[in-house]
Design an enzyme around this catalytic site. Structure first.
Site, PDB file in Angstrom:
ATOM      1  N   GLY A 121       0.843  -1.187   0.000  1.00  0.00           N
ATOM      2  CA  GLY A 121       0.000   0.000   0.000  1.00  0.00           C
ATOM      3  C   GLY A 121       0.876   1.234   0.000  1.00  0.00           C
ATOM      4  O   GLY A 121       2.092   1.149   0.235  1.00  0.00           O
TER       5      GLY A 121
ATOM      6  N   GLN B 270       2.988   9.888   1.991  1.00  0.00           N
ATOM      7  CA  GLN B 270       4.286   9.213   1.828  1.00  0.00           C
ATOM      8  C   GLN B 270       5.008   9.679   0.563  1.00  0.00           C
ATOM      9  O   GLN B 270       6.210   9.438   0.432  1.00  0.00           O
ATOM     10  CB  GLN B 270       4.101   7.700   1.744  1.00  0.00           C
ATOM     11  CG  GLN B 270       3.776   7.032   3.068  1.00  0.00           C
ATOM     12  CD  GLN B 270       3.707   5.534   2.888  1.00  0.00           C
ATOM     13  OE1 GLN B 270       2.698   5.002   2.464  1.00  0.00           O
ATOM     14  NE2 GLN B 270       4.808   4.842   3.182  1.00  0.00           N
TER      15      GLN B 270
ATOM     16  N   CYS C 245       7.215  -0.793   6.456  1.00  0.00           N
ATOM     17  CA  CYS C 245       6.673   0.391   5.779  1.00  0.00           C
ATOM     18  C   CYS C 245       7.733   0.942   4.831  1.00  0.00           C
ATOM     19  O   CYS C 245       8.914   0.993   5.182  1.00  0.00           O
ATOM     20  CB  CYS C 245       6.314   1.436   6.833  1.00  0.00           C
ATOM     21  SG  CYS C 245       5.694   2.976   6.151  1.00  0.00           S
ATOM     22  N   LEU C 246       7.291   1.384   3.658  1.00  0.00           N
ATOM     23  CA  LEU C 246       8.235   1.942   2.686  1.00  0.00           C
ATOM     24  C   LEU C 246       8.877   3.231   3.206  1.00  0.00           C
ATOM     25  O   LEU C 246       9.929   3.634   2.714  1.00  0.00           O
ATOM     26  CB  LEU C 246       7.524   2.220   1.358  1.00  0.00           C
ATOM     27  CG  LEU C 246       6.973   0.979   0.636  1.00  0.00           C
ATOM     28  CD1 LEU C 246       6.174   1.400  -0.591  1.00  0.00           C
ATOM     29  CD2 LEU C 246       8.091   0.027   0.247  1.00  0.00           C
TER      30      LEU C 246
ATOM     31  N   HIS D 299      -3.063   0.267   8.401  1.00  0.00           N
ATOM     32  CA  HIS D 299      -1.724   0.851   8.223  1.00  0.00           C
ATOM     33  C   HIS D 299      -1.787   2.063   7.285  1.00  0.00           C
ATOM     34  O   HIS D 299      -1.206   3.117   7.579  1.00  0.00           O
ATOM     35  CB  HIS D 299      -0.791  -0.232   7.672  1.00  0.00           C
ATOM     36  CG  HIS D 299       0.608   0.223   7.409  1.00  0.00           C
ATOM     37  ND1 HIS D 299       1.691  -0.275   8.089  1.00  0.00           N
ATOM     38  CD2 HIS D 299       1.107   1.144   6.536  1.00  0.00           C
ATOM     39  CE1 HIS D 299       2.798   0.330   7.651  1.00  0.00           C
ATOM     40  NE2 HIS D 299       2.471   1.184   6.696  1.00  0.00           N
ATOM     41  N   GLU D 300      -2.504   1.915   6.173  1.00  0.00           N
ATOM     42  CA  GLU D 300      -2.553   3.011   5.185  1.00  0.00           C
ATOM     43  C   GLU D 300      -3.376   4.196   5.693  1.00  0.00           C
ATOM     44  O   GLU D 300      -2.979   5.344   5.521  1.00  0.00           O
ATOM     45  CB  GLU D 300      -3.111   2.512   3.842  1.00  0.00           C
ATOM     46  CG  GLU D 300      -2.273   1.434   3.172  1.00  0.00           C
ATOM     47  CD  GLU D 300      -0.785   1.745   3.128  1.00  0.00           C
ATOM     48  OE1 GLU D 300      -0.409   2.924   2.964  1.00  0.00           O
ATOM     49  OE2 GLU D 300       0.014   0.804   3.294  1.00  0.00           O
TER      50      GLU D 300
ATOM     51  N   HIS E 121      -1.516   6.418   8.012  1.00  0.00           N
ATOM     52  CA  HIS E 121      -0.614   7.396   7.371  1.00  0.00           C
ATOM     53  C   HIS E 121      -1.329   8.722   7.134  1.00  0.00           C
ATOM     54  O   HIS E 121      -0.752   9.793   7.325  1.00  0.00           O
ATOM     55  CB  HIS E 121      -0.118   6.867   6.018  1.00  0.00           C
ATOM     56  CG  HIS E 121       1.081   5.972   6.108  1.00  0.00           C
ATOM     57  ND1 HIS E 121       2.276   6.368   6.663  1.00  0.00           N
ATOM     58  CD2 HIS E 121       1.273   4.702   5.680  1.00  0.00           C
ATOM     59  CE1 HIS E 121       3.154   5.379   6.581  1.00  0.00           C
ATOM     60  NE2 HIS E 121       2.577   4.351   5.992  1.00  0.00           N
TER      61      HIS E 121
HETATM   62 ZN    ZN Z   1       3.519   2.578   5.580  1.00  0.00          ZN
END
Ligand code: ZN
Length: 191
Positions: free
Chosen positions: A49, A54, A102-103, A144-145, A148
């Site tokens: 995701g 981000q 996480c990226l 999680h998304e 953010h």
């Molecule tokens: Zn993340």
């Protein structure tokens, strides 16, 4: 389409609350091509995701997709979804433990607790509202998304700092045990 730069932990944009979009904005060429870029960027980085802040754009858009993912081989599949102005309603007290990465948090994973049953309300990229119930590991991915977009990252939910590990050490020391746990979650909740 173009690949977008992914903000890394410590950049203030990751702590910003994203703003909601009006329907006319969603349909604008700018937002439509931004969504295409988000999808391309998520796929290029093997993410499950990606949230708009981000990629340095604090608007309420996130994309989710799980196919055969080398970062998360145990995750159930999720067809590509674009979620705009997403809202989560928790449907039960049940929680499960997830090992997240996480990226925007390079090379770190850790254990978090996620709600096992949620309702998602969101708008798609055509401006159509949707409501659906999501369970298990897949519910964790959505949480999680959506976190953010509220300026939160998974590290905020890590309840035991001794679970923090690099991806290499996860493979060496935690993966086998966690895959069994993840399979039990999938068996219980169907996703
Ligand atoms: Zn993340």
């Amino acid at each position: 389409m173009s690949l977008l730069k992914i903000a890394q932990i410590g950049h203030p944009i990751l702590r910003q609350t994203a703003r909601a979009l009006a329907t006319e904005e969603i349909l604008s060429p700018d937002i439509q091509s931004f969504i295409d870029d988000m999808v391309e960027t998520m796929r290029d980085a093997n993410g499950a995701g990606l949230a708009a802040n981000q990629v340095y754009n604090p608007i309420q858009v996130c994309v989710v997709e799980v196919e055969d993912n080398p970062r998360y081989p145990y995750k159930p599949r999720i067809p590509l979804e674009v979620l705009i102005n997403p809202m989560i309603t928790v449907l039960s007290e049940e929680v499960f433990e997830n090992f997240e990465g996480c990226l925007s948090v390079p090379n770190i994973r850790g254990r978090v607790r996620r709600n096992a049953e949620i309702q998602m309300d969101y708008i798609d990229r055509e401006g159509t509202p949707h409501q659906k119930i999501v369970r298990g590991i897949t519910a964790g991915t959505y949480q999680h998304e959506v976190d953010h977009l509220a300026g939160k990252v998974f590290l905020d939910h890590v309840f035991d700092s001794t679970s923090l590990c690099t991806w290499q050490e996860f493979e060496r020391h935690y993966r086998d045990e966690f895959v069994k746990e993840a399979e039990a979650v999938v068996a219980k909740y169907g996703s």
